[in-house]
Design a protein around this motif. Structure first.
Motif, PDB file in Angstrom:
ATOM      1  N   LYS A  32       0.785  -1.228   0.000  1.00 46.70           N
ATOM      2  CA  LYS A  32       0.000   0.000   0.000  1.00 46.70           C
ATOM      3  C   LYS A  32       0.828   1.296   0.000  1.00 46.70           C
ATOM      4  N   GLY A 276       0.184   0.286   6.637  1.00 49.39           N
ATOM      5  CA  GLY A 276      -1.111   0.924   6.442  1.00 49.39           C
ATOM      6  C   GLY A 276      -2.230  -0.080   6.257  1.00 49.39           C
ATOM      7  N   ASP A 278      -5.074  -0.721   7.640  1.00 46.09           N
ATOM      8  CA  ASP A 278      -6.474  -0.296   7.669  1.00 46.09           C
ATOM      9  C   ASP A 278      -6.759   0.926   6.795  1.00 46.09           C
ATOM     10  N   LEU A 279      -5.768   1.406   6.090  1.00 46.73           N
ATOM     11  CA  LEU A 279      -5.961   2.608   5.281  1.00 46.73           C
ATOM     12  C   LEU A 279      -6.633   2.288   3.951  1.00 46.73           C
ATOM     13  N   SER A 285      -2.689   7.828   1.027  1.00 46.24           N
ATOM     14  CA  SER A 285      -2.422   6.862   2.092  1.00 46.24           C
ATOM     15  C   SER A 285      -0.964   6.860   2.549  1.00 46.24           C
ATOM     16  N   THR A 288      -0.895   9.624   5.094  1.00 41.04           N
ATOM     17  CA  THR A 288      -1.667   9.192   6.261  1.00 41.04           C
ATOM     18  C   THR A 288      -0.892   8.168   7.080  1.00 41.04           C
ATOM     19  N   LEU A 289      -0.197   7.262   6.388  1.00 45.36           N
ATOM     20  CA  LEU A 289       0.601   6.237   7.068  1.00 45.36           C
ATOM     21  C   LEU A 289       1.634   6.870   7.991  1.00 45.36           C
ATOM     22  N   ASN A 292       0.002   8.925  10.846  1.00 47.00           N
ATOM     23  CA  ASN A 292      -0.514   8.060  11.921  1.00 47.00           C
ATOM     24  C   ASN A 292       0.605   7.564  12.818  1.00 47.00           C
TER      25      ASN A 292
END
Length: 305
Positions: A32, A276, A278-279, A285, A288-289, A292
């Motif tokens: 991902k 990632g 659950d992204l 992403s 976001t990874l 997070n």
């Protein structure tokens, strides 16, 4: 009559003519975080196919027949290498020579770190391939991500010259976003740089090295193998000796080990995810990874005992 016939033929030709969508290069990406970078580069051209869309482990995944067919139809396959996508090593040897394979661990210019070998990180298993001496989690360094973006854009431009300008422009924009994002994370993580913590397995060295963080060990060498009772005893002693503030598990693996390890102590627990799991797959992403990870580290480490 003849005029209407010509118009009908023209309309028919338009309907059956190959569209731009059909002529898109077929790009297959394994994990991902890398898929997110490729998606950003291909914005406005097409969407790459993601092999591992959920929380599967790239070390032990089994390909579905439809995924094998997808690989054999690909124009380009983008993967890190067998030290990450262990499940893919044999399949890659069966692909046609016409398929371009981009093995990211071999991209020139990357900052590569060796696998850490000590009691804190466990002794790394010997492997005849020198590549396995290198920590393969290269995408967790924003500097490496920028080099990866440029390498992917160059590859796509070579196999799809019609869209080369778009790939280049997208890559330039993505690199600028990575640079701005990196500065934000540096400011966010600065207050916790000296605070010690323990991770589930040694997957975060590039992130730690880039931001100057203080991870002091891992619970297990491989996320698929359970540590021995002796190992857990040694780790509990280390928690006290090094005043470790937090122990991080991973969403894909057994978090009960962390609960057992910190039982009866004031050490907090958090979650770090290098893939990632659950992204939602897509361009954002990657950001976001890392965001997070930074949030999880700061939230867990800054909490007072």
């Amino acid at each position: 009559m003849f005029k209407h016939f010509v118009l009908w033929i023209g309309t028919l030709l338009i309907l059956i003519a190959p569209t731009n969508h059909a002529s898109e290069p077929q790009i297959v990406v394994t994990i991902k975080p890398i898929h997110a970078l490729v998606s950003g580069i291909m914005d406005g051209v097409g969407t790459p196919y993601l092999l591992l869309p959920g929380g599967e482990s790239p070390h032990s995944y089994s390909l579905h027949p439809s995924q094998v067919r997808r690989l054999h139809r690909a124009t380009v396959v983008v993967w890190v290498g067998p030290s990450v996508e262990t499940f893919l090593e044999k399949t890659m040897t069966t692909l046609s020579d016409k398929i371009q394979i981009l093995r990211l661990i071999e991209v020139p210019g990357l900052s590569l770190l060796k696998v850490r070998e000590s009691k804190a990180w466990e002794t790394h298993h010997l492997h005849p391939d020198n590549e396995f001496e290198i920590d393969p989690h290269i995408w967790l360094s924003p500097d490496n991500a920028k080099i990866i973006v440029q390498a992917i854009a160059q590859t796509l431009s070579q196999i799809d010259a019609n869209n080369a300008a778009r790939y280049t422009a997208n890559a330039t924009r993505l690199v600028e976003q990575l640079e701005q994002f990196d500065q934000t994370l540096k400011q966010q993580l600065a207050p916790i740089k000296e605070l010690p913590y323990l991770v589930f397995h040694d997957a975060y060295q590039y992130f730690e090295h880039h931001y100057g963080l203080t991870a002091v060990g891992a619970i297990t060498l491989s996320p698929e193998s359970r540590p021995s009772v002796r190992r857990l005893y040694q780790l509990r002693a280390r928690l006290k000796k090094q005043q470790i503030r937090c122990v991080f598990s991973e969403p894909q693996f057994e978090s009960a080990l962390v609960a057992t390890l910190i039982e009866g102590s004031l050490v907090r627990r958090g979650i770090l995810d290098p893939l990632g799991a659950d992204l939602v797959a897509g361009t954002e992403s990657y950001f976001t990874l890392l965001s997070n990870m930074a949030d999880s580290l700061k939230q867990c480490l800054q909490t007072d005992f």
